[in-house]
Each structure stands twice: as C-alpha cells, then as structure tokens.
Write a protein that holds these residues in place. Structure first.
Motif, PDB file in Angstrom:
ATOM      1  N   SER A 127       0.841  -1.197   0.000  1.00 44.42           N
ATOM      2  CA  SER A 127       0.000   0.000   0.000  1.00 44.42           C
ATOM      3  C   SER A 127       0.874   1.244   0.000  1.00 44.42           C
ATOM      4  CB  SER A 127      -0.921  -0.001   1.221  1.00 44.42           C
ATOM      5  OG  SER A 127      -0.175   0.127   2.425  1.00 44.42           O
ATOM      6  N   GLY A 134      -1.791   5.126   2.448  1.00 45.08           N
ATOM      7  CA  GLY A 134      -3.040   4.692   3.045  1.00 45.08           C
ATOM      8  C   GLY A 134      -3.968   3.937   2.118  1.00 45.08           C
ATOM      9  N   ARG A 135      -3.509   3.574   0.912  1.00 46.93           N
ATOM     10  CA  ARG A 135      -4.366   2.858  -0.025  1.00 46.93           C
ATOM     11  C   ARG A 135      -3.598   1.714  -0.697  1.00 46.93           C
ATOM     12  NH1 ARG A 135      -9.192   4.736  -1.199  1.00 46.93           N
ATOM     13  NH2 ARG A 135      -9.278   3.418  -3.060  1.00 46.93           N
ATOM     14  N   LEU A 182      -0.001  -4.450   4.021  1.00 46.88           N
ATOM     15  CA  LEU A 182      -0.938  -3.412   4.435  1.00 46.88           C
ATOM     16  C   LEU A 182      -0.457  -2.712   5.694  1.00 46.88           C
ATOM     17  CD1 LEU A 182      -4.194  -5.558   4.128  1.00 46.88           C
ATOM     18  CD2 LEU A 182      -3.164  -4.129   2.363  1.00 46.88           C
ATOM     19  N   GLN A 183      -0.953  -1.499   5.877  1.00 43.40           N
ATOM     20  CA  GLN A 183      -0.750  -0.745   7.108  1.00 43.40           C
ATOM     21  C   GLN A 183      -2.081  -0.642   7.836  1.00 43.40           C
ATOM     22  OE1 GLN A 183       2.264   0.396   8.106  1.00 43.40           O
ATOM     23  NE2 GLN A 183       3.327  -0.181   6.205  1.00 43.40           N
ATOM     24  N   ASP A 217      -5.369   1.335   6.514  1.00 39.18           N
ATOM     25  CA  ASP A 217      -5.435   1.390   5.055  1.00 39.18           C
ATOM     26  C   ASP A 217      -6.854   1.160   4.534  1.00 39.18           C
ATOM     27  OD1 ASP A 217      -2.798   1.920   4.545  1.00 39.18           O
ATOM     28  OD2 ASP A 217      -2.250  -0.121   3.961  1.00 39.18           O
ATOM     29  N   LYS A 218      -7.103   1.676   3.347  1.00 33.16           N
ATOM     30  CA  LYS A 218      -8.276   1.320   2.549  1.00 33.16           C
ATOM     31  C   LYS A 218      -7.786   0.489   1.367  1.00 33.16           C
ATOM     32  CE  LYS A 218     -10.893   5.466   3.814  1.00 33.16           C
ATOM     33  NZ  LYS A 218     -11.751   4.747   4.787  1.00 33.16           N
TER      34      LYS A 218
END
Length: 622
Positions: free
Chosen positions: A41, A44-45, A80-81, A84-85
């Motif tokens: 990601s 944030g995405r 991922l973080q 995230d989205k």
C-alpha cells in the motif's frame, strides 16, 4: 475428432494451447524467497488485481493443470498498514464448463470469490462477504477498511465459494497478507531479526486413495481438464514449500531467524520436528537447534518468545517462530505420524502437546502426513550465541485478555461440529454446525456487538473450528474432571506450543473439554463459523453467528494508555509498547518491567500521569 472441435472443447474447460507453464520440478534446491513477491500500500491505499487463470504445474514427480492467482503458486503477498483502505479487483478468467451440482456438495468448481482469512474487518458487502459470487469470466471489486488499531501479523487470502472452497484453495489459490502498524514496537533484539515467509501447501491426490477427499477425484467428477496428474501421482500428498519440494534453508551457526510460516492446506495436518536435533530427543544431550514461539494466526503471545517442542502445522494455521541452530550440520525438518512412539514419545507426551494421544479419533492418527518438509543447512560463523529477552506487548483491545474477566458478564454459547446419518444415495454423512447443514443467511445464534462470548466446542478434536472477523482466546483445554492437559515446555519439553491464554483464528485441540472466548468487536452482521477441513465446509459444516447492535461499538474499553504493559489500546496512536520480563527497560517510554511471575507493574493512572506532567511543566517553567 477434428482439430477445431478439440480446440472448442478445450476452451469450454478453460484450457488453451497458450496455457502458461510453471516449472517447480527441482527437489532439494535452495528455498525460493517470496520476499519480493508482494504488492504494498501507498499513502493509506492499496489497489490490487488478482486474476484467476489455469496454469500447467510441473513438480518433481508429476505434471497437472490447476487454478492459480496471477500465474503463480501463491498469489502476491498483500502488504498493508493499519488504517489502510483496500480496493481489490478479482478477475475470474476461467471459461465455459461450470457444473451446477447439488447444494452442500462439491459444485461450481470454476465459480469463485475471496476471503481475507484472519483479518479483523467487516464481513458485509462489498468487503469480506463469502456470499459474493464471481462466475467464470466475471469480475468483482472488493473494498476493505483496515482498522487503525489492527494488530500487526500474518494472515492469508483464499477462495470461499461454497462447494469449490476446498478444491480451489488446496489446488493452489492462496496468498499471504502482511499487516504493519508504524506505531507498534518490539524490543530491538527482535526488531533486528528480519522476517522471512515460508508458505507450505499440502495437495492431496488420488494416489492416496482418499475418495472425495483428494483433488484429482473431486475434479474428475466434473471434467478431466484440471488436476489430473501425468504421470499418475502415486504418493498420498504433494507437499510444496515456497513452491519447492524438500527445499534447503541456509542458516548460520548461532544466528536467530524469524519465520512466519503459513500452512495453506485444508486437508491433513503436519506434526513437525527437527530430526535428531532437539534436546527432548533421546541421545541429544544439548539441543543443536531450538525454536521459540512468537504467536499463532497473526496474534502475538501474551509473553514471548516461548520455548516449545513439537511444531504442529494444522489446517489454515499461521505460526511465527524464532529458530536458531548452535552446531554446524544438516538437519531434517520433517513431519511424523500423530501418536507416534518415535523418539520414545508416549501418549502422555502427545496429550501434553495436543490434549489427546493415539486414543484420539482414529482419523487424526490416519490423516497425518509423514514427509520431509525441508532441510536446514547450518554453516560456520563467528556469531556468538545470545539468548533473547522475554517480554510482553501492549495489544489492541479486541485481543485484550479475557482470562481475568468478570464471568457474570460473559455470554455462554456452544458450537457442535458433527457428522450425522449418511446423506441419501451416498456413504457421506450429514455435516452440521449445531445440528444443521449450511444454508445462506442461516443463523446458528445471535450475539451482541460490544460483548464477550465463551464458546464450548463439541467434537472439535478432529474438526478445525474457524470463526471469521474476531480471533478467539483459548481458556480451557482439560479432561472431563477439569484437569488442564496442555503443558508448558518446562513441564514437558515436547509441549508448549498451545496453552490457555493463546489467541487463534482456527482451533484444533484434542482435549475433551475445549473452551475459548471472543470479544465481539466493532462489526455487526454475519460472522461465519465453519470447519476448516474445507471439504467438510463444502459438504455443509458451516453457519453464521449473527452480530446485533450498533456498528462500531467496541468490545473492550481501553485502560490507561499512558505507560505500562498488560493494557490495551484503540485508535491510530498511543498505547503501543513492550515490557521486559526480568529487567527494567532502558528507556521509560517503552514500558515497565514485569516481575518474575510475568505480572505487570501497575500502570500509572491518568490522574497520577497528569499530576506528574504538571510537576514536570512547573519545573521547566521555574
């Protein structure tokens, strides 16, 4: 048959002359690294596409066509973080032939969908909803929101379309998920050890004469374009590790390694040891190799790392371990038969590790694979052997310990995984959860969001009980008299792998009495429960627990987030930290020390913390 008719028939089955080939024929080669097989990601995405296609797979003893993600055995690792989205597009490139079949039997083998196994996310559309259908030549866009306090760890994704789940996932459709939290910290001695991923796939074939419980027979009941081995595979199961057969894992003497191991199999379990190298084995006076446990199923232990003896790889499990060998040599990592007397093991040893010995349901004994997993090749080095500290971590509140909870506030429920009278015109029994076969939107019972539930598992000694969305904490693993059966490594050095207090997303423990607790956190709607011996799920051993109440309600209120251990946290910042067990931390912000029993010193209350800060400010102003 004309060439044109042959080509059209192949197209109808989703197989073409251009079917790509993946050569995994090397046995005993160096372990293939999956470190760069990932998508990460940004800002944030994460936007990612998974494409299901047919691939011709070449292994050491046989060749066959199977369904894979993005042309690889093991799809890309999703990195991922927390917070995230995720926008994930699933493209089903399978073509044509797709049987209808009978409900609660293997069916629609070219229809698929996706489940993010172990993730603490919503089970509703367009997220982790297993009712989504992606037909041949179909496309589905999934959207997920990862909580900002999601615990870092190792999870995985796989198909979950009812009827084709077992065949597709054990046929090679799987991939790892890696969750990070930039605020989450562990001791520097642990942070300095790089994380490496080991992905183990166990593929059962007809050579094992398992009837419907193997990929080749399941597939051939509908068409013979896929999963038909040539030459005929004669071994009961095909074991692949990072896509390789019996790979060699290179190590340096005295160096610690940190492995996240995913056992992406939905059939038989592996009961693994390092042959003639562990201190509990006869003739091994001092251990040549030792492993220590960090956590199960993406959930860290309350106190870690922890010594253990046997390493079980059970259906759908992930395990994070630390491994060190202190003598140069070549060591075989292999699985042995459940209940074996090899190495002088007794029923008492197996009971201490798993809760039952060879007197267990005979299927546990019969359905354990005896095989070589890999070889550890240890080279000389100048590294000095150093032990690792034992510490505790602050945790998100949805995995705050339930062991000391007020029992009057805990809702009691039972989950029974049973196989009843045979189905009509078949030798297969009826597969049930709480007495009912699976039906869409069926509810086994309701629980309120924000509460805590204790499940008593019935007949869980052979079935692997998996619940979506929220992990469970093992609280009781005893005999009928209430005697705790699972032992620590210090009590029995073959044991120590699973103990009350540990968190899992899939439980397979053999004790007569098995209980676990679960915080029902944040998400309302369907929470799927099923057996992760996935052929059982396809035959109907699945249901949903319906979560009622207001979306977003938290299950456990955060304690003081200012300082200390054995507290939980919510939100994107604050509360993260660790505490050493036996010595004071070198820097105050990391946490505070545990005493010899592992009990945390009392954290500063908000009032005391505020008073302390006022005093500091006053001193600065003065």
């Amino acid at each position: 048959m004309s060439r044109r008719v042959t080509i059209l028939a192949a197209l109808a089955l989703g197989v073409t002359a251009e079917t790509p080939t993946l050569d995994l024929s090397c046995r005993g080669c160096p372990l293939r690294s999956v470190a760069e097989h990932k998508v990460e990601s940004e800002n944030g995405r994460l936007e990612v596409t998974l494409t299901v296609d047919v691939v011709n797979l070449i292994t050491p003893n046989t060749t066959f066509k199977t369904r894979l993600y993005n042309g690889a055995l093991g799809g890309p690792r999703l990195v991922l973080q927390a917070g995230d989205k995720v926008e994930l597009t699933l493209v089903n490139n399978l073509l044509g032939f797709d049987n209808t079949g009978t409900w609660n039997t293997p069916r629609k083998l070219n229809t698929t969908n996706l489940h993010l196994h172990g993730m603490h996310i919503s089970g509703k559309y367009p997220g982790d909803d297993i009712r989504i259908i992606v037909p041949p030549q179909g496309t589905q866009k999934y959207e997920y929101e990862i909580p900002e306090d999601h615990l870092p760890g190792h999870h995985w994704y796989h198909p979950h379309h009812h009827g084709g789940t077992a065949l597709q996932s054990s046929g090679g459709m799987y991939g790892s998920i890696e969750v990070h939290d930039p605020e989450f910290k562990q001791p520097p001695e642990i942070e300095a050890i790089p994380v490496e991923y080991i992905e183990v796939l166990n593929m059962p074939f007809a050579g094992g004469d398992k009837g419907d419980m193997d990929l080749e027979n399941m597939q051939s009941g509908f068409n013979k374009a896929l999963l038909q081995t040539e030459p005929k595979y004669q071994s009961p199961e095909l074991l692949l590790v990072n896509g390789g057969s019996e790979p060699v894992i290179s190590m340096k003497k005295n160096q610690w390694y940190r492995y996240r191991i995913g056992y992406f199999s939905s059939f038989h379990n592996l009961w693994t040891v390092i042959k003639d190298a562990q201190e509990w084995m006869p003739g091994v006076e001092t251990g040549k190799c030792e492993w220590q446990l960090m956590g199960h199923d993406g959930n860290y232990l309350d106190e870690l790392p922890r010594k253990f003896g046997m390493l079980p790889l059970t259906q759908a499990s992930r395990v994070e371990i630390l491994l060190r060998c202190t003598e140069v040599g070549t060591y075989s990592w292999e699985s042995i038969k459940f209940g074996s007397t090899e190495y002088g093991l007794t029923d008492d040893d197996w009971t201490a590790m798993f809760g039952v010995g060879s007197s267990a349901d005979g299927r546990i004994v019969a359905d354990s694979l005896v095989a070589k997993v890999a070889t550890f090749e240890v080279a000389e080095s100048t590294i000095v052997a150093e032990d690792l500290p034992v510490y505790a971590l602050n945790r998100p509140c949805y995995v705050a310990s339930t062991l000391d909870a007020d029992e009057s506030t805990i809702l009691q429920q039972s989950l029974a995984f049973t196989m009843d009278a045979p189905l009509p015109n078949t030798s297969w029994p009826s597969f049930n959860v709480n007495g009912r076969e699976y039906a869409v939107d069926q509810r086994v019972f309701e629980v309120p969001v924000g509460g805590t539930v204790e499940y008593t598992y019935i007949k869980a000694d052979y079935h692997s009980a998996h619940i979506h969305i929220n992990p469970v904490q093992l609280v009781v693993a005893s005999n009928d008299a209430g005697d705790e059966l699972l032992k620590t490594y210090e009590e029995n050095p073959f044991s120590g792998f699973a103990l009350p207090g540990d968190w899992f997303d899939t439980l397979i423990i053999g004790t007569p009495v098995l209980k676990a607790r679960q915080h029902i956190d944040r998400y309302v709607g369907p929470m799927v429960v099923h057996c992760h011996l996935l052929i059982h799920e396809d035959y109907g051993m699945m249901s949903t627990i319906h979560v009622t109440g207001k979306e977003g309600t938290r299950a456990f209120a955060p304690q003081d987030l200012t300082y200390g251990c054995d507290v939980c946290y919510t939100g994107a910042t604050g509360g993260r930290g660790y505490c050493y067990k036996d010595e004071s931390p070198t820097a105050a912000p990391t946490g505070r020390p545990h005493d010899k029993k592992g009990d945390a010193a009392s954290p500063l209350s908000p009032r005391v913390y505020l008073a302390a800060m006022v005093g500091v400010l006053a001193a600065v102003i003065a």
